[in-house]
Write a protein that holds these residues in place. Structure first.
Motif, PDB file in Angstrom:
ATOM      1  N   GLY A  16       0.815  -1.216   0.000  1.00  0.00           N
ATOM      2  CA  GLY A  16       0.000   0.000   0.000  1.00  0.00           C
ATOM      3  C   GLY A  16       0.847   1.263   0.000  1.00  0.00           C
ATOM      4  N   LEU A  17       1.909   1.264   0.800  1.00  0.00           N
ATOM      5  CA  LEU A  17       2.814   2.417   0.818  1.00  0.00           C
ATOM      6  C   LEU A  17       3.486   2.618  -0.539  1.00  0.00           C
ATOM      7  CD1 LEU A  17       4.617   2.066   4.280  1.00  0.00           C
ATOM      8  CD2 LEU A  17       2.876   3.747   3.642  1.00  0.00           C
ATOM      9  N   ALA A  18       3.937   1.518  -1.131  1.00  0.00           N
ATOM     10  CA  ALA A  18       4.624   1.603  -2.430  1.00  0.00           C
ATOM     11  C   ALA A  18       3.679   2.118  -3.513  1.00  0.00           C
ATOM     12  CB  ALA A  18       5.192   0.239  -2.808  1.00  0.00           C
ATOM     13  N   VAL A  19       2.447   1.622  -3.524  1.00  0.00           N
ATOM     14  CA  VAL A  19       1.467   2.077  -4.509  1.00  0.00           C
ATOM     15  C   VAL A  19       1.170   3.560  -4.313  1.00  0.00           C
ATOM     16  CG1 VAL A  19      -0.955   1.887  -5.211  1.00  0.00           C
ATOM     17  CG2 VAL A  19       0.442  -0.179  -4.959  1.00  0.00           C
ATOM     18  N   ASP A  28      19.126  11.262   5.336  1.00  0.00           N
ATOM     19  CA  ASP A  28      18.343  11.769   4.208  1.00  0.00           C
ATOM     20  C   ASP A  28      16.894  11.277   4.193  1.00  0.00           C
ATOM     21  OD1 ASP A  28      20.648  13.015   3.353  1.00  0.00           O
ATOM     22  OD2 ASP A  28      21.112  11.509   1.819  1.00  0.00           O
ATOM     23  N   ALA A  29      16.545  10.351   5.074  1.00  0.00           N
ATOM     24  CA  ALA A  29      15.223   9.706   5.036  1.00  0.00           C
ATOM     25  C   ALA A  29      14.112  10.666   5.451  1.00  0.00           C
ATOM     26  CB  ALA A  29      15.217   8.493   5.950  1.00  0.00           C
ATOM     27  N   ASP A  30      12.965  10.484   4.789  1.00  0.00           N
ATOM     28  CA  ASP A  30      11.778  11.236   5.176  1.00  0.00           C
ATOM     29  C   ASP A  30      10.868  10.313   6.001  1.00  0.00           C
ATOM     30  OD1 ASP A  30      10.720   9.518   3.277  1.00  0.00           O
ATOM     31  OD2 ASP A  30      10.090  11.088   1.897  1.00  0.00           O
ATOM     32  N   PHE A  90      10.945   6.062   6.810  1.00  0.00           N
ATOM     33  CA  PHE A  90      10.996   5.462   8.153  1.00  0.00           C
ATOM     34  C   PHE A  90       9.814   4.511   8.384  1.00  0.00           C
ATOM     35  CE2 PHE A  90      13.885   9.047   9.295  1.00  0.00           C
ATOM     36  CZ  PHE A  90      14.953   8.269   9.721  1.00  0.00           C
ATOM     37  N   VAL A  91       8.644   4.899   7.930  1.00  0.00           N
ATOM     38  CA  VAL A  91       7.467   4.034   8.089  1.00  0.00           C
ATOM     39  C   VAL A  91       7.656   2.746   7.295  1.00  0.00           C
ATOM     40  CG1 VAL A  91       4.993   3.827   7.593  1.00  0.00           C
ATOM     41  CG2 VAL A  91       5.882   5.918   8.624  1.00  0.00           C
ATOM     42  N   PHE A  92       8.130   2.874   6.057  1.00  0.00           N
ATOM     43  CA  PHE A  92       8.364   1.696   5.233  1.00  0.00           C
ATOM     44  C   PHE A  92       9.427   0.798   5.861  1.00  0.00           C
ATOM     45  CE2 PHE A  92      10.111  -0.872   1.860  1.00  0.00           C
ATOM     46  CZ  PHE A  92       8.987  -1.281   1.169  1.00  0.00           C
TER      47      PHE A  92
END
Length: 164
Positions: free
Chosen positions: A39-42, A120-122, A126-128
């Motif tokens: 779901g995150l990737a989509v 550099d992460a947003d 972090f959630v992923f």
């Protein structure tokens, strides 16, 4: 059925061990984490416009098939089916684990720095990453639990025909 068979309590070999029941739960957790990651990737691809709807549909169709297969086998594992244990171990335990770690390992081997990636992460990254860690931990825990001595003894004691 004779009265003697009707009144006998189940033998130890017919009771599914707690480790197998717990392994099944960890497989459900892994599927949930995988679905969340998909779901995150989509969401990310739709926001970026980096994938066509046909590509997304094909990818989601494959993932949904794998998720359905995993849920079916986890249910059968919970019921004590050894074929489900072997199927989960070979498909998701081996190949699924490789699919979870191959990209991060390749990225590190290319010389990227983990510290810089973290800097550099947003929030989405972090959630992923957190979901991927839960996913991987669930798979590895399920694998260990499916092959505890108690589980192995249980499956060795069961007649082969009862696993179908």
């Amino acid at each position: 059925m004779s009265k003697q068979h009707a009144t006998q309590s189940p033998t130890r070999s017919s009771t599914v061990p707690e480790s197998i029941k717990a392994a099944s739960g960890f497989w459900f957790t892994a599927v949930g984490a995988g679905a969340f990651e998909a779901g995150l990737a989509v969401t990310d691809m739709l926001a970026d416009g980096t994938a066509s709807l046909a590509d997304l549909a094909a990818g989601l169709g494959l993932r949904l098939t794998i998720f359905a297969m995993a849920i079916f086998m986890a249910v059968r594992l919970r019921q004590g089916a050894n074929w489900a244990r072997i199927g989960l171990a070979l498909t998701l335990g081996v190949f699924g684990t490789l699919s979870l770690v191959i990209e991060p390992v390749r990225w590190l081997l290319e010389g990227h720095a983990l510290g810089q990636a973290i800097a550099d992460a947003d929030a989405m990254t972090f959630v992923f990453a957190a979901s991927r860690i839960v996913h991987l931990a669930a798979v590895l825990t399920a694998m260990v639990l499916m092959f505890t001595p108690t589980a192995n003894t249980h499956f060795r004691a069961r007649p082969r025909l009862s696993h179908v």
